[in-house]
Design a protein around this motif. Sequence first.
Motif, PDB file in Angstrom:
ATOM      1  N   THR A 209     -27.025   7.826 -32.230  1.00  0.00           N
ATOM      2  CA  THR A 209     -26.041   7.355 -31.259  1.00  0.00           C
ATOM      3  C   THR A 209     -26.729   6.878 -29.989  1.00  0.00           C
ATOM      4  OG1 THR A 209     -24.549   9.049 -32.106  1.00  0.00           O
ATOM      5  CG2 THR A 209     -23.896   7.948 -30.064  1.00  0.00           C
ATOM      6  N   GLY A 210     -26.463   5.622 -29.635  1.00  0.00           N
ATOM      7  CA  GLY A 210     -26.987   5.057 -28.393  1.00  0.00           C
ATOM      8  C   GLY A 210     -25.831   4.589 -27.542  1.00  0.00           C
ATOM      9  N   GLU A 211     -25.974   3.384 -27.003  1.00  0.00           N
ATOM     10  CA  GLU A 211     -24.898   2.870 -26.156  1.00  0.00           C
ATOM     11  C   GLU A 211     -24.838   1.356 -26.316  1.00  0.00           C
ATOM     12  OE1 GLU A 211     -23.363   3.754 -21.651  1.00  0.00           O
ATOM     13  OE2 GLU A 211     -25.506   3.435 -21.957  1.00  0.00           O
ATOM     14  N   ALA A 212     -23.645   0.819 -26.506  1.00  0.00           N
ATOM     15  CA  ALA A 212     -23.480  -0.623 -26.621  1.00  0.00           C
ATOM     16  C   ALA A 212     -23.763  -1.278 -25.267  1.00  0.00           C
ATOM     17  CB  ALA A 212     -22.057  -0.958 -27.081  1.00  0.00           C
ATOM     18  N   ARG A 223     -31.743   0.404 -21.929  1.00  0.00           N
ATOM     19  CA  ARG A 223     -31.086   0.311 -23.235  1.00  0.00           C
ATOM     20  C   ARG A 223     -31.202   1.628 -23.998  1.00  0.00           C
ATOM     21  NH1 ARG A 223     -31.537  -5.507 -26.108  1.00  0.00           N
ATOM     22  NH2 ARG A 223     -31.205  -6.755 -24.238  1.00  0.00           N
ATOM     23  N   ARG A 224     -30.134   1.944 -24.711  1.00  0.00           N
ATOM     24  CA  ARG A 224     -30.175   3.037 -25.694  1.00  0.00           C
ATOM     25  C   ARG A 224     -29.793   2.412 -27.031  1.00  0.00           C
ATOM     26  NH1 ARG A 224     -26.074   6.876 -23.891  1.00  0.00           N
ATOM     27  NH2 ARG A 224     -26.859   8.206 -25.539  1.00  0.00           N
ATOM     28  N   ASP A 225     -30.789   1.771 -27.641  1.00  0.00           N
ATOM     29  CA  ASP A 225     -30.552   0.932 -28.821  1.00  0.00           C
ATOM     30  C   ASP A 225     -30.659   1.788 -30.088  1.00  0.00           C
ATOM     31  OD1 ASP A 225     -30.831  -0.820 -31.004  1.00  0.00           O
ATOM     32  OD2 ASP A 225     -31.648  -2.398 -29.712  1.00  0.00           O
ATOM     33  N   ALA A 226     -29.518   2.069 -30.694  1.00  0.00           N
ATOM     34  CA  ALA A 226     -29.503   2.958 -31.857  1.00  0.00           C
ATOM     35  C   ALA A 226     -30.217   2.344 -33.054  1.00  0.00           C
ATOM     36  CB  ALA A 226     -28.059   3.297 -32.230  1.00  0.00           C
ATOM     37  N   LEU A 227     -30.155   1.027 -33.192  1.00  0.00           N
ATOM     38  CA  LEU A 227     -30.795   0.396 -34.345  1.00  0.00           C
ATOM     39  C   LEU A 227     -32.310   0.479 -34.253  1.00  0.00           C
ATOM     40  CD1 LEU A 227     -30.693  -1.155 -36.974  1.00  0.00           C
ATOM     41  CD2 LEU A 227     -30.601  -3.275 -35.665  1.00  0.00           C
ATOM     42  N   MET A 228     -32.869   0.181 -33.073  1.00  0.00           N
ATOM     43  CA  MET A 228     -34.326   0.233 -32.942  1.00  0.00           C
ATOM     44  C   MET A 228     -34.826   1.656 -33.217  1.00  0.00           C
ATOM     45  SD  MET A 228     -35.279  -2.768 -32.505  1.00  0.00           S
ATOM     46  CE  MET A 228     -34.662  -4.371 -31.974  1.00  0.00           C
ATOM     47  N   ASN A 259     -22.340  -3.884 -35.018  1.00  0.00           N
ATOM     48  CA  ASN A 259     -22.790  -4.914 -35.961  1.00  0.00           C
ATOM     49  C   ASN A 259     -22.385  -6.308 -35.493  1.00  0.00           C
ATOM     50  OD1 ASN A 259     -24.323  -5.396 -38.244  1.00  0.00           O
ATOM     51  ND2 ASN A 259     -22.592  -5.370 -39.655  1.00  0.00           N
ATOM     52  N   ALA A 260     -22.654  -6.568 -34.229  1.00  0.00           N
ATOM     53  CA  ALA A 260     -22.328  -7.858 -33.621  1.00  0.00           C
ATOM     54  C   ALA A 260     -23.619  -8.443 -33.050  1.00  0.00           C
ATOM     55  CB  ALA A 260     -21.291  -7.662 -32.519  1.00  0.00           C
ATOM     56  N   PRO A 261     -23.831  -9.746 -33.229  1.00  0.00           N
ATOM     57  CA  PRO A 261     -25.133 -10.359 -32.915  1.00  0.00           C
ATOM     58  C   PRO A 261     -25.575 -10.220 -31.458  1.00  0.00           C
ATOM     59  CG  PRO A 261     -23.772 -11.869 -34.193  1.00  0.00           C
ATOM     60  CD  PRO A 261     -22.902 -10.710 -33.842  1.00  0.00           C
ATOM     61  N   SER A 262     -24.666 -10.153 -30.528  1.00  0.00           N
ATOM     62  CA  SER A 262     -25.062 -10.135 -29.118  1.00  0.00           C
ATOM     63  C   SER A 262     -24.777  -8.819 -28.429  1.00  0.00           C
ATOM     64  CB  SER A 262     -24.362 -11.286 -28.372  1.00  0.00           C
ATOM     65  OG  SER A 262     -24.755 -12.517 -28.949  1.00  0.00           O
ATOM     66  N   VAL A 263     -24.689  -7.750 -29.233  1.00  0.00           N
ATOM     67  CA  VAL A 263     -24.434  -6.432 -28.653  1.00  0.00           C
ATOM     68  C   VAL A 263     -25.536  -5.471 -29.074  1.00  0.00           C
ATOM     69  CG1 VAL A 263     -22.789  -4.522 -28.483  1.00  0.00           C
ATOM     70  CG2 VAL A 263     -21.949  -6.871 -28.823  1.00  0.00           C
ATOM     71  N   VAL A 264     -26.102  -4.769 -28.091  1.00  0.00           N
ATOM     72  CA  VAL A 264     -27.063  -3.718 -28.422  1.00  0.00           C
ATOM     73  C   VAL A 264     -26.325  -2.663 -29.253  1.00  0.00           C
ATOM     74  CG1 VAL A 264     -28.505  -1.871 -27.465  1.00  0.00           C
ATOM     75  CG2 VAL A 264     -28.385  -4.109 -26.310  1.00  0.00           C
ATOM     76  N   PRO A 265     -26.864  -2.318 -30.455  1.00  0.00           N
ATOM     77  CA  PRO A 265     -26.117  -1.409 -31.341  1.00  0.00           C
ATOM     78  C   PRO A 265     -25.923  -0.035 -30.724  1.00  0.00           C
ATOM     79  CG  PRO A 265     -27.780  -2.608 -32.561  1.00  0.00           C
ATOM     80  CD  PRO A 265     -28.051  -2.890 -31.102  1.00  0.00           C
ATOM     81  N   SER A 266     -24.689   0.462 -30.825  1.00  0.00           N
ATOM     82  CA  SER A 266     -24.383   1.761 -30.234  1.00  0.00           C
ATOM     83  C   SER A 266     -24.562   2.897 -31.237  1.00  0.00           C
ATOM     84  CB  SER A 266     -22.935   1.764 -29.728  1.00  0.00           C
ATOM     85  OG  SER A 266     -22.055   1.468 -30.796  1.00  0.00           O
TER      86      SER A 266
END
Length: 396
Positions: A209-212, A223-228, A259-266
């Motif tokens: 869990t990160g933050e969009a 950034r708190r990028d859950a995908l990275m 799962n949106a191209p311009s949003v840091v994954p939450s």
Amino acid sequence: MALAAFGARPDGGVDRQTLTQAEIEARAELVRWGRALGLKPFTDAGANLFLRWDGVEPDLPPVLAGSHIDSQPTGGKFDGAYGVLAALEAVQAMQTAGLHPRRSIEIVAWTNEEGSRFAPGMTGSELFTGVKTLDQIADLSDGDGVRLGDALAAVLAADTDVPRRPFGRSVAAFVEPHIEQGPVLEREGIPVGIVSGIQGTRRYRVRVTGEAAHAGTAERHERRDALMAAVRMVAAADRAAMDPPDTKLTVGLFQVTPNAPSVVPSEVFFSIDLRHPENAVVDRLDAAIRQIVEAERGPCQVVLNQIQHASSLSFAPEIRASLSRAAAALGIAHRDIYSAAGHDARPLHYACPTGMIFVPCRDGISHNPAEWAEPSDLTAGAKVLADALFALADAP
Ligand SMILES: [Zn+2]
């Protein structure tokens, strides 16, 4: 081939998922085949189907043999079905030969081995052995929202004159014949594998869990990028699983939110499936994976849930010896082989002396309409089963 007509797919495969109309009809056909041999059908609250041949001393605990008749939606003709039909054939061969063992023999088709419609699988064998209770599984539902408890009731209602017995009966031994679902026997031209054990598995679900945030404006340090974070975890777990090289680590489920191209994954939700024949290796990698998800989470939060833990197991030496003796006496080439997949023989192993026979399948393919096994190999496996089954059932 006759059983494969129930749930036959146009591509030659079988779609006979558990507790469906196709399986109900296949089950009724099995009962007819059993009755034609003078066998008595029984079931239980898990809809397991038993075809019993009374022994000379019918009060002794019986010997069980069989597997399952449910399939994956894109299944083949042999996975499971072979074990049930080989057991039926073995009993018929004993009758034809005028042999009558002391113990009763029960051919069994366990309910929902595959777990494709109601997950997880092995419902019938786990209920039978007390690993699970009906209450624990009744509320599982399939993709259409049908409860497992209701599906069981419908199948039991469709049985004609099949008495129901309680769980918890004592069993002298269980033998499960099955296609190998791997390439070893075919490659070596050996028709019979005596299964030494089943590989252990640990299955996890990991939620990071990160933050969009805006892909253009959010600074790297904030950034708190859950995908990275998840990608670092998966890469590190994959590296850890390189040693030893026969470790199997699979991340087959990976969901990114939003799962949106311009949003840091939450949020990322992913699975890990870890397997190795040696418990010590699985345990070591379990510790490594727990350490990795913490070490790689960065500014995100992570929750790792182990949803399944099945230890590696070694089948009973006396059953393996009995199967090897039967193969040797018949002059049928055989070798020890390890099962990389789970089977109903796993829960049975903890309830009674248990063993498995593998036969080759073409290119090791299963859970696929292309599944195929040569009649000569199926025959060899059934011969070994028949002789071993008689020896086990006639033992004092
Ligand atoms: Zn199977």
